[in-house]
Write an enzyme that holds these catalytic residues in place. Structure first.
Site, PDB file in Angstrom:
ATOM      1  N   ASN A  57      -3.637  -5.962   9.999  1.00  0.00           N
ATOM      2  CA  ASN A  57      -2.944  -6.683  11.073  1.00  0.00           C
ATOM      3  C   ASN A  57      -3.608  -6.357  12.406  1.00  0.00           C
ATOM      4  O   ASN A  57      -3.494  -5.232  12.892  1.00  0.00           O
ATOM      5  CB  ASN A  57      -1.467  -6.267  11.067  1.00  0.00           C
ATOM      6  CG  ASN A  57      -0.635  -7.025  12.089  1.00  0.00           C
ATOM      7  OD1 ASN A  57      -1.179  -7.661  12.986  1.00  0.00           O
ATOM      8  ND2 ASN A  57       0.678  -6.942  11.945  1.00  0.00           N
ATOM      9  N   CYS A  84       2.040  -9.999  18.532  1.00  0.00           N
ATOM     10  CA  CYS A  84       1.295 -10.700  17.477  1.00  0.00           C
ATOM     11  C   CYS A  84       1.300 -12.218  17.673  1.00  0.00           C
ATOM     12  O   CYS A  84       0.458 -12.921  17.135  1.00  0.00           O
ATOM     13  CB  CYS A  84       1.845 -10.342  16.100  1.00  0.00           C
ATOM     14  SG  CYS A  84       1.749  -8.585  15.748  1.00  0.00           S
ATOM     15  N   HIS A 105      -0.905 -15.708  11.230  1.00  0.00           N
ATOM     16  CA  HIS A 105      -1.082 -14.333  11.698  1.00  0.00           C
ATOM     17  C   HIS A 105      -1.130 -13.453  10.451  1.00  0.00           C
ATOM     18  O   HIS A 105      -0.293 -13.566   9.563  1.00  0.00           O
ATOM     19  CB  HIS A 105       0.076 -13.942  12.608  1.00  0.00           C
ATOM     20  CG  HIS A 105       0.178 -12.465  12.832  1.00  0.00           C
ATOM     21  ND1 HIS A 105      -0.902 -11.717  13.253  1.00  0.00           N
ATOM     22  CD2 HIS A 105       1.208 -11.597  12.681  1.00  0.00           C
ATOM     23  CE1 HIS A 105      -0.521 -10.449  13.350  1.00  0.00           C
ATOM     24  NE2 HIS A 105       0.742 -10.344  12.999  1.00  0.00           N
TER      25      HIS A 105
HETATM   26  N1  ACO Z   1       2.302   5.103   1.592  1.00  0.00           N
HETATM   27  C1  ACO Z   1       3.129   5.547   0.639  1.00  0.00           C
HETATM   28  N2  ACO Z   1       4.465   5.497   0.748  1.00  0.00           N
HETATM   29  C2  ACO Z   1       4.984   4.960   1.869  1.00  0.00           C
HETATM   30  C3  ACO Z   1       4.163   4.478   2.897  1.00  0.00           C
HETATM   31  C4  ACO Z   1       2.777   4.574   2.730  1.00  0.00           C
HETATM   32  N3  ACO Z   1       1.913   4.120   3.666  1.00  0.00           N
HETATM   33  N4  ACO Z   1       4.959   3.996   3.883  1.00  0.00           N
HETATM   34  C5  ACO Z   1       6.219   4.173   3.489  1.00  0.00           C
HETATM   35  N5  ACO Z   1       6.243   4.750   2.271  1.00  0.00           N
HETATM   36  C6  ACO Z   1       7.395   5.130   1.468  1.00  0.00           C
HETATM   37  C7  ACO Z   1       8.622   5.379   2.299  1.00  0.00           C
HETATM   38  O1  ACO Z   1       8.632   6.704   2.800  1.00  0.00           O
HETATM   39  C8  ACO Z   1       9.717   5.138   1.300  1.00  0.00           C
HETATM   40  O2  ACO Z   1       9.849   6.289   0.495  1.00  0.00           O
HETATM   41  P1  ACO Z   1      11.298   6.804   0.013  1.00  0.00           P
HETATM   42  O3  ACO Z   1      11.850   5.697  -0.815  1.00  0.00           O
HETATM   43  O4  ACO Z   1      10.970   8.048  -0.754  1.00  0.00           O
HETATM   44  O5  ACO Z   1      12.074   7.046   1.268  1.00  0.00           O
HETATM   45  C9  ACO Z   1       9.167   4.032   0.428  1.00  0.00           C
HETATM   46  O6  ACO Z   1       7.734   4.048   0.624  1.00  0.00           O
HETATM   47  C10 ACO Z   1       9.710   2.668   0.777  1.00  0.00           C
HETATM   48  O7  ACO Z   1       9.601   2.504   2.203  1.00  0.00           O
HETATM   49  P2  ACO Z   1       9.966   1.159   2.895  1.00  0.00           P
HETATM   50  O8  ACO Z   1       9.672   1.247   4.350  1.00  0.00           O
HETATM   51  O9  ACO Z   1      11.350   0.752   2.487  1.00  0.00           O
HETATM   52  O10 ACO Z   1       8.890   0.239   2.179  1.00  0.00           O
HETATM   53  P3  ACO Z   1       8.843  -1.321   2.034  1.00  0.00           P
HETATM   54  O11 ACO Z   1       8.812  -1.669   0.625  1.00  0.00           O
HETATM   55  O12 ACO Z   1       9.816  -2.003   2.940  1.00  0.00           O
HETATM   56  O13 ACO Z   1       7.394  -1.637   2.609  1.00  0.00           O
HETATM   57  C11 ACO Z   1       6.324  -2.448   4.600  1.00  0.00           C
HETATM   58  C12 ACO Z   1       7.057  -1.292   3.939  1.00  0.00           C
HETATM   59  C13 ACO Z   1       5.017  -2.679   3.889  1.00  0.00           C
HETATM   60  C14 ACO Z   1       6.059  -2.081   6.064  1.00  0.00           C
HETATM   61  C15 ACO Z   1       7.207  -3.698   4.515  1.00  0.00           C
HETATM   62  O14 ACO Z   1       8.505  -3.456   4.976  1.00  0.00           O
HETATM   63  C16 ACO Z   1       6.625  -4.824   5.267  1.00  0.00           C
HETATM   64  O15 ACO Z   1       5.622  -5.362   4.883  1.00  0.00           O
HETATM   65  N6  ACO Z   1       7.294  -5.268   6.344  1.00  0.00           N
HETATM   66  C17 ACO Z   1       6.785  -6.307   7.168  1.00  0.00           C
HETATM   67  C18 ACO Z   1       6.432  -5.707   8.425  1.00  0.00           C
HETATM   68  C19 ACO Z   1       5.070  -6.126   8.921  1.00  0.00           C
HETATM   69  O16 ACO Z   1       4.225  -6.685   8.268  1.00  0.00           O
HETATM   70  N7  ACO Z   1       4.911  -5.807  10.179  1.00  0.00           N
HETATM   71  C20 ACO Z   1       3.710  -6.063  10.850  1.00  0.00           C
HETATM   72  C21 ACO Z   1       4.007  -6.220  12.289  1.00  0.00           C
HETATM   73  S1  ACO Z   1       5.052  -7.540  12.543  1.00  0.00           S
HETATM   74  C22 ACO Z   1       4.189  -8.831  12.293  1.00  0.00           C
HETATM   75  O17 ACO Z   1       3.025  -8.841  12.590  1.00  0.00           O
HETATM   76  C23 ACO Z   1       4.878  -9.980  11.684  1.00  0.00           C
END
Ligand code: ACO
Length: 326
Positions: free
Chosen positions: A283, A116, A253
């Site tokens: 993204n 990225c 980004h």
């Molecule tokens: N739809 C519904 N539920 C979901 C989904 C989905 N698409 N994905 C995960 N869940 C569920 C999980 O299974 C989990 O359920 P559980 O509690 O029953 O086990 C719950 O949601 C929470 O999951 P987490 O992974 O802990 O969710 P979080 O609140 O951390 O959000 C996310 C996930 C959006 C990916 C977040 O961590 C994030 O934004 N991280 C940044 C990563 C990013 O943006 N990466 C991009 C690439 S890196 C970059 O470009 C910088």
């Protein structure tokens, strides 16, 4: 005041594949919802490349548009750098394929792989060529088909990414060496390979012999993003002899709206100065900054003479920032 050569951005262009995939479309395939995706990421939809499109096809369209804006012909291009993590083939470089498809004469053409952060890294490389008099018309492209790296059974990642390409033309311009110059003024590039496991693709030619799928520890990536990006922005601004408060447009980004908001808040940048396309593009990895840049120029917000700050973080972990005046 001494005279220096600066690398000026003289054209910006973008290309998005036609197919729009909304969150509701994804909810028909996997156990997710528009509400879950939008609340956590700000994403509403993404574009998906057609099955017969390769990354170079997207890159070529974006490059054509950037060259048109710059008033340059492909025959004048003397450097092509493609930032991508989804190359057409293991080799040759996607840049070489873009060169052939655009009809650019023999010149240096290569890819930059910093995931990225690829576009930020590629801009710094282009600056090295242009400011040293080694290129008079460089094309820097960020192009990705991220949807091909997704594990469509992993709802934690497949909802986050999309496809697209953006490009800039970079040409030499004389400056004074001060922060008031046009062109690339300063950059900061960082990588911490110890954090590889937080975000990577689990395949490759010399390990599995497969392309692999994207794997991510989302929470951990999130935790590092705001701190790392803010640090790089301050470093780039310092090297550019500009103040963050003087930035006209912040072009991050487009990973996640919450990361964008967190970085802006930490740096004291008002929301009104942040170009955000994450809702429409999701993204697009190395393509996201030039796509957002092109959007801001096309809708008239970003204008010549303005101070821009580009930043990114991605797999590696890599991160970085570029300060430039348009
Ligand atoms: N739809 C519904 N539920 C979901 C989904 C989905 N698409 N994905 C995960 N869940 C569920 C999980 O299974 C989990 O359920 P559980 O509690 O029953 O086990 C719950 O949601 C929470 O999951 P987490 O992974 O802990 O969710 P979080 O609140 O951390 O959000 C996310 C996930 C959006 C990916 C977040 O961590 C994030 O934004 N991280 C940044 C990563 C990013 O943006 N990466 C991009 C690439 S890196 C970059 O470009 C910088």
């Amino acid at each position: 005041m001494s005279s220096v050569v600066r690398s000026a951005v003289t054209g910006v262009g973008a290309y998005l594949p036609e197919e729009v995939v909304t969150n509701d479309d994804l909810a028909k395939m996997i156990d997710t919802s528009d509400a879950w995706i939008f609340e956590r990421t700000g994403i509403r939809q993404r574009r998906r490349a057609a099955p017969d499109q390769a990354t170079s096809d997207l890159a070529v369209e974006a490059a054509k548009r950037a060259l048109e804006v710059a008033g340059r012909r492909p025959q004048e291009v003397d450097l092509i750098i493609v930032a991508t993590t989804t190359s057409d083939l293991t080799f040759p470089a996607t840049a070489a394929i873009v060169q052939r498809k655009l009809g650019v004469p023999v010149c240096p053409c290569f890819d930059v792989q910093a995931v990225c952060s690829g576009f930020v890294y590629a801009m710094s490389v282009a600056d090295g060529f242009v400011a040293r008099g080694l290129s008079r018309c460089a094309v820097v492209i960020g192009a990705e088909i991220m949807t091909r790296l997704m594990d469509w059974t992993d709802r934690g990642t497949c909802v986050l990414f999309g496809d697209g390409a953006g490009a800039v033309v970079v040409e030499p311009i004389s400056g004074t060496g001060e922060g008031t110059d046009r062109g690339i003024l300063g950059f900061a590039l960082r990588c911490d390979g110890e954090k590889q496991d937080l975000l990577y693709v689990d395949g490759g030619p010399t390990t599995t012999g497969t392309v692999g799928h994207l794997r991510m520890m989302g929470r951990e990536v999130f935790r590092h993003a705001v701190v790392n990006i803010s640090e790089a922005v301050l470093m780039a601004a310092d090297r550019a002899s500009v103040k963050v408060a003087d930035i006209d447009w912040f072009i991050p980004h487009q990973a996640n709206q919450r990361i964008l908001d967190g970085v802006a808040k930490r740096l004291g940048i008002p929301e009104s100065k942040v170009i955000s396309t994450v809702a429409m593009h999701a993204n697009t990895s190395a393509a996201s900054i030039p796509l957002a840049f092109a959007q801001g120029v096309e809708d008239g917000r970003i204008r010549p003479g303005q101070l821009l700050l580009l930043e990114a973080m991605g797999g590696g972990l890599t991160w970085g920032a570029v300060a430039l005046r348009l």
